[in-house]
Design an enzyme around this catalytic site. Structure first.
Site, mmCIF file in Angstrom:
data_model
loop_
_atom_site.group_PDB
_atom_site.id
_atom_site.type_symbol
_atom_site.label_atom_id
_atom_site.label_comp_id
_atom_site.label_asym_id
_atom_site.label_seq_id
_atom_site.Cartn_x
_atom_site.Cartn_y
_atom_site.Cartn_z
ATOM 1 N N ARG A 173 0.810 -1.219 0.000
ATOM 2 C CA ARG A 173 0.000 0.000 0.000
ATOM 3 C C ARG A 173 0.844 1.271 0.000
ATOM 4 N NH1 ARG A 173 -2.422 -4.052 2.865
ATOM 5 N NH2 ARG A 173 -4.607 -4.423 2.300
ATOM 6 N N HIS A 197 -0.963 -2.467 -4.521
ATOM 7 C CA HIS A 197 -0.364 -3.381 -5.502
ATOM 8 C C HIS A 197 -0.304 -2.795 -6.920
ATOM 9 C CE1 HIS A 197 0.158 -6.345 -2.533
ATOM 10 N NE2 HIS A 197 -0.927 -7.064 -2.693
ATOM 11 N N HIS A 252 2.985 -13.045 -5.706
ATOM 12 C CA HIS A 252 1.768 -13.190 -4.901
ATOM 13 C C HIS A 252 1.076 -14.530 -5.114
ATOM 14 C CE1 HIS A 252 -1.346 -11.883 -2.272
ATOM 15 N NE2 HIS A 252 -1.118 -10.583 -2.420
ATOM 16 N N ASP A 275 -2.052 -10.030 8.374
ATOM 17 C CA ASP A 275 -1.874 -9.319 7.103
ATOM 18 C C ASP A 275 -0.903 -8.177 7.357
ATOM 19 O OD1 ASP A 275 -2.044 -8.490 4.492
ATOM 20 O OD2 ASP A 275 -4.095 -7.713 4.621
ATOM 21 N N GLU A 332 4.996 -12.726 0.839
ATOM 22 C CA GLU A 332 5.454 -11.823 -0.219
ATOM 23 C C GLU A 332 6.728 -11.112 0.245
ATOM 24 O OE1 GLU A 332 1.846 -9.324 -1.139
ATOM 25 O OE2 GLU A 332 1.074 -10.719 0.370
#
Length: 376
Positions: A107, A132, A203, A275, A341
């Site tokens: 982000r 992204h 991803h 996350d 990631e």
């Protein structure tokens, strides 16, 4: 007649249609051959000497299938995906399955940043934030593909100055390789003609039971990190590097993902579970080093994640809801996949205390990510 048959087979092979040499791959090139934005999409196959197989498409440089063995030698496809190109182009639910992410993974707050004396606005596609790379990130473009060998493919893409608001014409070269040590190796390289920011990542969503085969909360995870970057209510880092000590974010010792995911901990509430970006312990700034491991006890599958990057985003599949069906006809449900990631930190262009994501003319961006498979 025999000569004609031989020539026909050679033509098919040169076009990337190697289905007759694949033992496990189910995806068919005919389901992926389509023009998207005036460029040809296709499906390509990789295989190593140990029988690992991978199917990839040049739409978003996506991994469609990845088959690896368990402790008994039985193979399963361990990545989520679809069996037809239309389901990627006209996606429902999760957009980023198996894709390359860019120009900026993760982000950017308010879709804006300052670089030098210039203020740039990039496409906002998650509320006020850019996520992204925007609406048409690198996951939604057609890459040029060149099969280098049975186990290696090269992708290239030119991102024009101003694409999704990012400055500079960016030239990206990326290779995927299935090594004979059972590693899926990704090497990203890029140059620019104008000062810019860049944060590429991969991803794939993994389930070591096999895609669509239940929860990943029983997977045992370790992350080589003493700290992480806490986020606010819209998942933008606060700028703090917080210790994992005595929190559910501590994966220095391997532990089942589900053992603490529902703890009464503010950061887990904000992310809907895991996350977040972890700050990796690194011995050197540029060498490939171990970032994380994942072990699935039932099958014995073990995955190591190695990288040159300073951070890793662990996402625990919190937003899958079972409404989308995957390539094998199984729904993709809540917390049934994980992403790891390797990356620079989220919102780095607006966080002076984070490692820089600036790329200048004359410099080369290089990012290596490795997913290595074995059994225990």
């Amino acid at each position: 007649m025999k000569n004609h048959t031989f020539i026909f087979c050679c033509v098919l092979l040169s076009a990337g249609c190697q289905s007759n040499t694949m033992q496990y791959i189910k995806s068919q090139p005919s389901d992926f051959r389509k023009d998207v934005s005036g460029k040809a999409v296709d499906l390509y196959y990789l295989k190593n000497k140990n029988g690992l197989e991978m199917a990839v498409t040049n739409f978003g440089a996506r991994v469609v299938e990845l088959w690896v063995p368990d402790r008994n030698g039985d193979f399963a496809d361990v990545v989520l995906g679809h069996n037809h190109i239309d389901k990627y182009v006209n996606y429902q639910g999760e957009r980023f399955l198996g894709a390359t992410i860019g120009r900026f993974g993760n982000r950017i707050a308010n879709g804006e940043f300052t670089l030098g004396a210039e203020r740039y606005e990039v496409v906002r596609n998650e509320g006020s934030n850019s996520l992204h790379g925007g609406l048409k990130g690198f996951d939604m473009v057609v890459w040029d593909a060149k099969q280098l060998s049975e186990n290696e493919i090269e992708f290239t893409y030119i991102s024009e100055d101003g694409e999704e608001g990012f400055p500079g014409t960016l030239s990206v070269t990326m290779t995927y390789r299935l090594s004979d040590s059972n590693a899926f190796e990704i090497v990203h390289k890029a140059t620019t003609d104008k000062q810019t920011v860049l944060n590429l990542t991969h991803h794939s969503f993994f389930n070591l039971h096999g895609e669509g085969n239940g929860s990943i909360n029983d997977h045992v995870l370790s992350i080589n990190a003493l700290s992480y970057t806490p986020v606010d209510s819209v998942l933008i880092p606060t700028g703090e590097l917080a210790s994992v000590e005595n929190t559910p974010m501590d994966f220095r010792e391997a532990i089942a993902i589900g053992s603490r995911v529902n703890d009464d901990f503010e950061q887990l509430k904000l992310g809907g579970g895991y996350d977040h970006n972890w700050v990796l312990n690194r011995a050197t700034p540029t060498e490939v080093e171990l970032a994380a491991t994942v072990y699935e006890p039932v099958s014995g599958r073990f995955m190591e994640v190695l990288t040159t990057e300073p951070g890793i985003q662990f996402y625990g599949g919190n937003f899958f809801d079972g409404k989308v069906t995957g390539k094998s006809g199984k729904p993709y449900s809540y917390r049934e996949a994980l992403a790891l990631e390797t990356q620079h930190f989220p919102d780095s262009p607006n966080q002076p205390g984070f490692p820089s994501t600036e790329l200048k003319p004359g410099e080369e961006y290089r990012h290596v990510c490795v997913y290595k498979f074995s059994v225990k």
